[in-house]
Design an enzyme around this catalytic site. Sequence first.
Site, PDB file in Angstrom:
ATOM      1  CG  ASP A  29      -1.856   1.113   1.311  1.00  0.00           C
ATOM      2  OD1 ASP A  29      -2.646   1.235   0.373  1.00  0.00           O
ATOM      3  OD2 ASP A  29      -1.805   1.887   2.277  1.00  0.00           O
ATOM      4  CB  THR A  88      -1.761   5.860  -2.178  1.00  0.00           C
ATOM      5  OG1 THR A  88      -1.686   4.451  -2.134  1.00  0.00           O
ATOM      6  CG2 THR A  88      -2.828   6.321  -1.220  1.00  0.00           C
ATOM      7  CG  ASP A 131      -6.634   0.331   0.033  1.00  0.00           C
ATOM      8  OD1 ASP A 131      -6.680   1.127   0.987  1.00  0.00           O
ATOM      9  OD2 ASP A 131      -5.591   0.071  -0.580  1.00  0.00           O
TER      10      ASP A 131
END
Length: 550
Positions: free
Chosen positions: A65, A98, A391
Amino acid sequence: MAGQLGGTPILILKEGAERTRGREAQNRNIMAAKAVAGAVRTTLGPKGMDKMLVDSLGDVVITNDGATILKEMDIEHPAAKMMVEIAKTQDDEVGDGTTTAVVLAGELLKKAEDLLEQDIHPTVIAAGYRLAAEKSYDVLSEVAQEVSPEDKEVLRKVAKTAMTGKGTDVTRDSLINLAVDAVTAIVEEDGTVDIENIKVEKKMGGGIEDSELIDGIVIDKERAHPNMPKKVENAKIALLNCPLEIEKTEIDAKIEITSPDQLKLFLDEEENMLKDMVDKIKATGATALFCQKGIDDIAQHFLAKAGIIGVRRVKESDMKKLGRATGGRVVSSVDELEPSSLGSAGLVEERKIGGDEMIFIEKCQNPKAVTLILRGGTEHVVDELERGMHDALRVVGVAIEEKKVIAGGGSPETELALRLRDYASTIGGREQLAIEAFAASLEIIPRTLAENAGLDPIDMLVAIRSAHETGDKNAGLDVMKGKIINMADAGVFEPLKIKTQAISSATEAAVMILRIDDVIASSKSTGGQSPGGMPPDMSGMGGGMGGMEY
């Protein structure tokens, strides 16, 4: 920084302050930003690799992530910190994308560097980038398609796309259904979604496939007293945020007791007061009690006798969720408790999960708060599963709120690049070059997807471009098979907001970094230190403590 006046230098900045100007300042900032983008670039896409981050205490985080990676990396350079902010904004706003945002910002800066070489002024580049970003939003909303909260099939695809490559590939289908069911359960009447109403409990042990969705709340506590019932069906639930204890007086009071009888009376009276409290609770018909504060030992005994299951010191956030799930009201004193303020649940039960006792409040009628229990073999698996789940929950929530989704797999970026090149020729002037640079930067996304999957990026880019030129707006890269397919047909969807937010934060950060032409860093020295920021006797210690950059 010093000026000359009749041969005497005038010092304006403190000694030891560092100043970089003009081109050099820009180059340094761009280099720092590119380094950050390079750090997360390999994690992009379903075939992206993971990073292992070890902090100063030796704690390990293994993740894919982007936001987590940048948060855990201790970044010192000011321009690089701005890249971390992009990831944070993207995570707060949409919860996913991201890495895309950071990689895009890095590439925008890299392309801007080439333009600076050609003596194009930073403000011209900034203006071109802004024009290109505005145009991008129009093109994206044109390519996007509608989705409604009832359309669970598309929502599942959105969740699947968010979770792909997050280490949850093995048992994805069950997790995707859990995520979509959890979000659709808590949609408000006005169509908004607050993910805070989904409580995520991580428990080690079992496998990922043992994760489950509870239509109610799970609290990581045990019964206050062992004689309380372990299981209450069709429970009426009282929610209290006052202690079930004898209140101490506000001011210090002295009670003089002169004989044993008086002491006995005093203690009996305390007991009676607690018994009264429990009787009041019982009179409302409550069979379960959740208390935010403490419950006195004697009160626990009376509750157990009355067959009421009681839990004490429940967190405030859990109390709110309990109210939403059971339809009960949190009351601030026992006297205010009425039958109408009780919540209801089909089952309140204490169960053992992964060696810990937990209280399950489930089978609620139309609960507006639910709980996901995530299981996994090791702590790192459960942690990464939670990040993937976060997410997925966020993107499904955003898709429901925005009602628009867009195909993934590098297809929107390629379509944008194509349309922006056409748009650039209509603008003319030097901004045209900046818009073309913006278009070229967008192609870093499909290119990186191909690289991370071990495919030839040039071949893939050429193939995906030609598919878009022949009018297939949703053509993207299937990294599993290594060929170009229609992403909408393959069910790879993302909320439109992921793309628009990524483009807007990447553009803003790139423009901001480009416009800096002077970096003045004051020295860290205070009394008796060398300009490097260390006391003179410590400057030999290899630049201070390990890992601190001076």
